[in-house]
Design a protein around this motif. Structure first.
Motif, PDB file in Angstrom:
ATOM      1  N   ARG A 413      -9.668  56.663 -19.724  1.00 18.04           N
ATOM      2  CA  ARG A 413     -10.812  57.575 -19.887  1.00 18.04           C
ATOM      3  C   ARG A 413     -11.041  58.308 -18.573  1.00 18.04           C
ATOM      4  O   ARG A 413     -11.312  57.672 -17.554  1.00 18.04           O
ATOM      5  CB  ARG A 413     -12.068  56.799 -20.269  1.00 18.04           C
ATOM      6  CG  ARG A 413     -13.271  57.690 -20.507  1.00 18.04           C
ATOM      7  CD  ARG A 413     -14.400  56.921 -21.168  1.00 18.04           C
ATOM      8  NE  ARG A 413     -14.936  55.844 -20.342  1.00 18.04           N
ATOM      9  CZ  ARG A 413     -15.873  56.021 -19.399  1.00 18.04           C
ATOM     10  NH1 ARG A 413     -16.374  57.218 -19.159  1.00 18.04           N
ATOM     11  NH2 ARG A 413     -16.311  54.996 -18.707  1.00 18.04           N
ATOM     12  N   PRO A 414     -10.894  59.660 -18.579  1.00 12.83           N
ATOM     13  CA  PRO A 414     -11.012  60.388 -17.312  1.00 12.83           C
ATOM     14  C   PRO A 414     -12.463  60.502 -16.853  1.00 12.83           C
ATOM     15  O   PRO A 414     -13.384  60.401 -17.665  1.00 12.83           O
ATOM     16  CB  PRO A 414     -10.479  61.785 -17.640  1.00 12.83           C
ATOM     17  CG  PRO A 414     -10.047  61.773 -19.048  1.00 12.83           C
ATOM     18  CD  PRO A 414     -10.604  60.563 -19.709  1.00 12.83           C
ATOM     19  N   PRO A 415     -12.667  60.745 -15.541  1.00 13.00           N
ATOM     20  CA  PRO A 415     -14.015  61.094 -15.086  1.00 13.00           C
ATOM     21  C   PRO A 415     -14.523  62.313 -15.863  1.00 13.00           C
ATOM     22  O   PRO A 415     -13.763  63.243 -16.123  1.00 13.00           O
ATOM     23  CB  PRO A 415     -13.807  61.446 -13.613  1.00 13.00           C
ATOM     24  CG  PRO A 415     -12.519  60.796 -13.222  1.00 13.00           C
ATOM     25  CD  PRO A 415     -11.675  60.769 -14.461  1.00 13.00           C
ATOM     26  N   LEU A 416     -15.796  62.262 -16.251  1.00  8.26           N
ATOM     27  CA  LEU A 416     -16.406  63.393 -16.968  1.00  8.26           C
ATOM     28  C   LEU A 416     -17.099  64.263 -15.924  1.00  8.26           C
ATOM     29  O   LEU A 416     -18.160  63.903 -15.411  1.00  8.26           O
ATOM     30  CB  LEU A 416     -17.384  62.860 -18.012  1.00  8.26           C
ATOM     31  CG  LEU A 416     -18.006  63.876 -18.961  1.00  8.26           C
ATOM     32  CD1 LEU A 416     -16.952  64.632 -19.772  1.00  8.26           C
ATOM     33  CD2 LEU A 416     -18.967  63.174 -19.922  1.00  8.26           C
ATOM     34  N   GLU A 417     -16.470  65.393 -15.615  1.00  9.61           N
ATOM     35  CA  GLU A 417     -16.994  66.272 -14.561  1.00  9.61           C
ATOM     36  C   GLU A 417     -18.319  66.899 -14.987  1.00  9.61           C
ATOM     37  O   GLU A 417     -19.242  67.029 -14.191  1.00  9.61           O
ATOM     38  CB  GLU A 417     -15.955  67.356 -14.256  1.00  9.61           C
ATOM     39  CG  GLU A 417     -16.282  68.269 -13.095  1.00  9.61           C
ATOM     40  CD  GLU A 417     -16.240  67.560 -11.745  1.00  9.61           C
ATOM     41  OE1 GLU A 417     -15.615  66.477 -11.653  1.00  9.61           O
ATOM     42  OE2 GLU A 417     -16.837  68.078 -10.780  1.00  9.61           O
ATOM     43  N   LEU A 418     -18.385  67.241 -16.289  1.00 13.42           N
ATOM     44  CA  LEU A 418     -19.584  67.929 -16.783  1.00 13.42           C
ATOM     45  C   LEU A 418     -19.683  67.738 -18.292  1.00 13.42           C
ATOM     46  O   LEU A 418     -18.677  67.792 -18.996  1.00 13.42           O
ATOM     47  CB  LEU A 418     -19.452  69.431 -16.477  1.00 13.42           C
ATOM     48  CG  LEU A 418     -20.680  70.314 -16.695  1.00 13.42           C
ATOM     49  CD1 LEU A 418     -21.732  70.047 -15.612  1.00 13.42           C
ATOM     50  CD2 LEU A 418     -20.280  71.796 -16.666  1.00 13.42           C
TER      51      LEU A 418
END
Ligand code: ZN
Length: 454
Positions: A413-418
């Motif tokens: 699960r990638p970092p959620l930038e926005l």
């Protein structure tokens, strides 16, 4: 009106043509997407000045915000219980705990569950609330207050159970309601909360719980009420083998034949799970436009079986994704469900059973169709509402993966930038901005302890 520009990111639109841009832009004005495309944003779409904000989105992937089509927010307080049980064993263990909830507990648990959905890229969620303890207060209202606080677009359904154990149902008598009271409360919920406008943040649906916890009279009358009011219908169906046996014994038919006999198939209906479906049932769901909310983690957690996702999609059935309640899906991550749906479909049906792009489509346009919102959300297109997830793909878990959709769906699960919902920021750099995550965790811990101690 303020303008926001996401610049220099990969863009996967999920529009009808499957348009993707390796390096592109998304422009948002107010709560609406005004431009999407390759390269830099066209000058005409920008009105630089004090109200324009430009985000350097290089290294990121913009997708539509994910849409969750099956959940029970209150279950956040009963995670990890009956960890190795079948569906019917698990329900029987948890009904008495759920019967002790009240509006205060539900609000704290729902706020935590909604906040976690936002952290996993979800911009719109439904909720299926079907336990209404007699002295519990306004538990449906509590979930709505929670959604307003976190900021998600919300499709709560007024659930219900009216078939207790003494009448042949699975739930104990003290958690079921009287049918007339259910119908009155359902009508009142629609009148008080349902907003049919195109940019609506809140639409109500009606959701009698399952064939083994509601009467056929309630199913029939709820469908009449929903159709009079122009709201959608939802229920659990064909989740586990226990239910197949129940329907054969009590109704002499399959779960889909049972719903069909009650006028419960149609474009305004979506069903949670749809695991135990024969070819005839799949054909009937396709012909009637009935939707299926696929919840792969919950199905695995309860050992319910494997949904025939490939066959459903191939037959033209409308399929969306759901995390299901956290008591049978402790991770409750919507991007996690996209990965899980891909892997489980291929485990059952081979490497071409579900592509990574098909899986992402289930959680975006597929889910939007089930909620009747595909004209407004589910894809990144000019004129649609600004519900957008921006995923960071240039850090250790994903850097170097050329295909951003493969990175998002198959990777960690990638970092959620926005995360934008209706043009408003809910998450920035993996941090919730509308609520205090540590405070929510403390409230959820205390609500869970309170529930356990009752
Ligand atoms: Zn469920």
């Amino acid at each position: 009106m303020s303008t926001l520009v996401l610049d220099g990111c990969a863009v996967v639109t999920m529009d009808g043509q499957g348009s993707e841009y390796a390096l592109g832009h998304v422009v948002i004005t107010g709560n609406v997407i005004t431009a999407v495309g390759a390269g830099a944003p066209p000058p005409a779409s920008l009105h630089f000045g004090s109200t324009t904000r430009r985000i350097d989105a290089s290294g990121c992937l913009a997708t539509p915000g994910l849409i969750n089509t099956h959940h029970h927010l209150y279950q956040w307080g009963t995670r990890g219980m009956a960890a190795d049980a079948t569906l019917f064993e698990w329900l029987t263990r948890l009904y008495p705990v759920w019967a002790r909830m009240d509006a205060g507990i539900v609000q704290d648990l729902a706020t935590a569950a909604l906040a976690w959905l936002a952290r996993t890229g979800c911009s719109t969620t439904m909720d299926h609330h079907y336990v209404f303890p007699r002295s519990g207060g306004d538990v449906l209202g509590a979930t709505i207050a929670a959604a307003r606080q976190v900021g998600l677009r919300f499709h709560p359904t007024r659930g219900s159970m009216d078939l207790g154990a003494s009448s042949g149902g699975l739930p104990p008598d003290d958690v079921v309601e009287d049918r007339d009271a259910i119908l009155l409360a359902s009508k009142a919920a629609i009148e008080e909360f349902h907003d049919a406008s195109p940019d609506s943040m809140l639409r109500i649906g009606l959701a009698p719980c399952s064939p083994f916890s509601v009467t056929s009279e309630l199913l029939t009358e709820a469908a009449e009420l929903a159709r009079e009011a122009g709201v959608r219908l939802h229920t659990h169906l064909a989740e586990a083998a226990d239910e197949d046996e129940y329907c054969a014994e009590h109704f002499g038919c399959t779960p889909v034949e049972y719903l069909d006999s009650l006028g419960w198939l149609g474009e305004d209906v979506w069903l949670a799970h749809g695991v135990h479906l024969d070819d005839a049932a799949i054909t009937r769901l396709a012909a009637t436009g009935t939707g299926v909310a696929h919840c792969p983690s919950s199905n695995g957690r309860l050992g319910a079986g494997i949904c025939r996702t490939h066959d459903l999609v191939a037959a033209g059935v409308r399929v969306g994704l759901g995390v299901d309640g956290a008591a049978s899906s402790e991770e409750s991550s919507l991007i996690g469900e996209v990965r899980q749906a891909t892997l489980i479909a291929r485990s059952a049906g081979g490497p071409r059973a579900l592509s990574v792009r098909q899986a992402l489509r289930l959680a975006t346009m597929g889910s939007a169709q089930l909620l009747g919102r595909d004209q407004e959300i589910g894809s990144l297109e000019a004129g649609k509402l600004a519900d957008i997830a921006l995923w960071r793909l240039d850090t250790l878990p994903h850097a170097g993966i050329a295909d951003p959709v493969a990175a998002l769906v198959l990777g960690a699960r990638p970092p959620l930038e926005l995360l934008l919902v209706n043009g408003q920021t809910l998450v920035e750099r993996d941090q919730l901005v509308t609520v205090d995550e540590r405070q929510l965790a403390a409230q959820a811990r205390s609500a869970t302890a309170d529930l356990a101690g009752r």
